[in-house]
Write an enzyme that holds these catalytic residues in place. Structure first.
Site, short mmCIF file in Angstrom:
data_model
loop_
_atom_site.label_atom_id
_atom_site.label_comp_id
_atom_site.label_asym_id
_atom_site.label_seq_id
_atom_site.Cartn_x
_atom_site.Cartn_y
_atom_site.Cartn_z
N GLN A 131 8.64 -25.87 -9.58
CA GLN A 131 9.18 -24.51 -9.66
C GLN A 131 8.70 -23.78 -10.92
OE1 GLN A 131 11.84 -24.04 -7.02
NE2 GLN A 131 11.18 -21.93 -7.25
N LYS A 134 5.22 -22.49 -10.03
CA LYS A 134 5.32 -21.52 -8.93
C LYS A 134 5.85 -20.19 -9.47
CE LYS A 134 7.69 -23.08 -5.42
NZ LYS A 134 8.75 -23.36 -4.40
N LYS A 146 16.06 -26.48 -10.72
CA LYS A 146 16.39 -26.88 -9.35
C LYS A 146 17.68 -27.68 -9.38
CE LYS A 146 14.55 -26.64 -5.21
NZ LYS A 146 13.60 -25.64 -4.69
N ASP A 186 17.95 -23.76 -0.64
CA ASP A 186 16.81 -24.63 -0.33
C ASP A 186 17.28 -25.37 0.93
OD1 ASP A 186 14.14 -25.62 -1.78
OD2 ASP A 186 15.05 -27.38 -0.91
N THR A 230 10.18 -16.50 2.34
CA THR A 230 9.34 -17.69 2.13
C THR A 230 8.34 -17.81 3.28
OG1 THR A 230 11.26 -18.70 1.08
CG2 THR A 230 9.37 -20.12 1.47
#
Ligand code: GLU
Length: 466
Positions: A131, A134, A146, A186, A230
């Site tokens: 992450q 990203k 996360k 998620d 996404t």
């Protein structure tokens, strides 16, 4: 063989198919392995980034100063907590909750929460580490984090889901905030769960702090396009990648693994751009529909009834069939979009895709391709987009949600979608240009890792040793 043993084996296989590391990076990796023993997915995610960083260290040796890379590999903070809750029979259940606040050099920690029985600290650390890069690559002001829990939402009642989310937030609320750490969804955490988590945060904090979570409902501060972001982003990336070969998605056969949020909206956008989606899946198997997957039916099964994908073949009747064994990657396709979970596409499956003439592969999920698979795609010169570039549309739109919350504004679907598509185009081009600059044209993995790293590293250097 248990699922855990299988995961371990796959992860092991991934570690063996490694590239050599720069001599300055070798001891750093050895220390990561020693300090995070047994956390195979985390070790692998670190290894992949370090393999790319050799090129940067060769050009700019000062990036290795002040233990900068060692610091990037060590989370700023890791929180592990008990989540007790009462099931419908009155029995008390105990789960384990996590939040890994990995890197805040670019902004508040940002990243989703995963509720799945496979969750452990190694999985959360691998996801948190990915992450960082990203989020940096997106160009937006967000750090990396996360979290999640080893809770299995499958088969739970509405009441159980709500009580679990409330208990989870009762602990998590001490550690998050719009300027500190901003979780989202998620696997296993969608709009329903975000609603319960937000309600409990609001009650405990006695504050309507819209920017503390993203992926919220439209009535209380959510952003348009976040649900689709996404999957749409993955397909925008593919379209741009195909453009470099003077082609596009029109008339292409696409296979999409998974049938959750990412997969559904990847299919929606691929269909809108003229592709035929021939297969999708869930953990019980895959469905093939040569006439093109009927997305309304998938949405009904997955988002409304919350049933298995085998129902698709039963309800659709002629033309569609369900396979409970074998692999979705045996289905011939031009574009493969792994959108389910980590390590779902092996080297053997990559070989089948290549044999069947696949043109492009983009990771809608986080690290769905094993090392072997990635190597196979790269040596066959297949267009390959790693998750930290191809699935960044979700978190990027989360950052747009934070922006709308901070300015108490609300953008239209068209405005938000245009921003998303622009951000993805930027990510794509940054990856390509960086890969070229470092002598590896077309290598999106190298481009993504280096471009993300440089932004984080520059900020960390500016902040001193913290
Ligand atoms: N879980 C998503 C990801 O892997 C989105 C995270 C977010 O929106 O914060 O990037």
């Amino acid at each position: 063989m248990t699922q855990h043993m299988q995961t371990q084996m796959i992860a092991q296989d991934r570690i063996q198919t490694v590239l050599p590391l720069d001599e300055k990076l070798e001891p750093i990796f050895a220390e990561v392995v020693r300090r995070n023993a047994g956390e195979t997915e985390f070790q692998q995610a670190v290894r992949e980034v370090l393999e790319s960083l050799g090129h940067v260290i060769a050009k700019h040796p000062d990036y290795a100063d002040d233990a900068l890379i060692e610091r990037i590999c060590e989370p700023e903070r890791q929180i592990i907590f008990r989540v007790p809750w009462m099931d419908d029979s009155g029995a008390v259940q105990v789960n384990r909750g996590f939040r890994v606040q990995f890197n805040s050099a670019l902004g508040p920690y940002k990243g989703g929460l995963r509720f799945h029985p496979s969750v452990n600290v190694g999985i959360i650390k691998f996801l948190g580490f990915e992450q960082i890069f990203k989020n940096a690559l997106s160009g937006l002001p967000i750090g990396g984090g996360k979290g999640g829990a080893d809770f299995d939402p499958k088969g739970k009642s509405e009441g159980e889901i709500m009580r679990f989310c409330q208990s989870f937030m009762t602990e998590l609320h001490h550690h998050i905030g719009e300027h500190t750490d901003v979780p989202a969804g998620d696997i296993g955490v969608g709009g329903r769960e975000i609603g319960y988590l937000f309600g409990q945060y609001k009650r405990l904090a006695n504050r309507f702090e819209a920017g503390v979570l993203t992926g919220k409902g439209m009535t209380y501060g959510g952003s348009r396009v976040r649900t689709q972001a996404t999957g749409y982003g993955t397909v925008y990336f593919v379209q741009r990648m195909l453009g470099t070969k003077h082609t596009d998605l029109e008339g292409k056969r696409v296979a999409v693994s998974g049938s959750g949020n990412v997969a559904i909206y990847a299919m929606e956008k691929a269909i809108a751009l003229g592709a035929t989606v021939v297969a999708c899946s869930d953990s019980s198997g895959h469905v093939i529909d040569e006439n093109g997957i009927d997305l309304d039916l998938v949405k009904e099964i997955k988002e409304v009834r919350r049933e298995r994908i085998s129902e698709y073949a039963r309800l659709k009747g002629t033309g569609a069939h369900f396979l409970g064994s074998g692999s979705i990657w045996d289905v011939p396709c031009d574009v493969a979009l792994p959108c389910a979970t980590q390590n779902e596409l092996s080297g053997r499956e990559a070989a089948t895709l290549i044999k069947n003439g696949v043109l492009a592969v983009a990771e809608g999920a986080n690290m769905p391709c094993t090392r072997e698979a990635v190597r196979a795609f790269q040596s066959a010169e297949i267009l390959f987009a790693p998750g930290k570039a191809a699935n960044a549309g979700g978190v990027a739109t989360s950052a747009l949600e934070m922006q709308q919350n901070a300015s108490r504004d609300r953008w239209t679907f068209e405005q938000t979608n245009a921003r998303l598509s622009e951000i993805i185009a930027g990510i794509h081009d940054r990856c390509r240009e960086t890969a070229e600059e470092y002598g590896a044209p077309g290598n999106y993995i190298l481009g993504a890792n280096i471009a993300g790293f440089v932004r984080v590293a520059e900020s960390m250097r500016a902040h001193g040793v913290v």
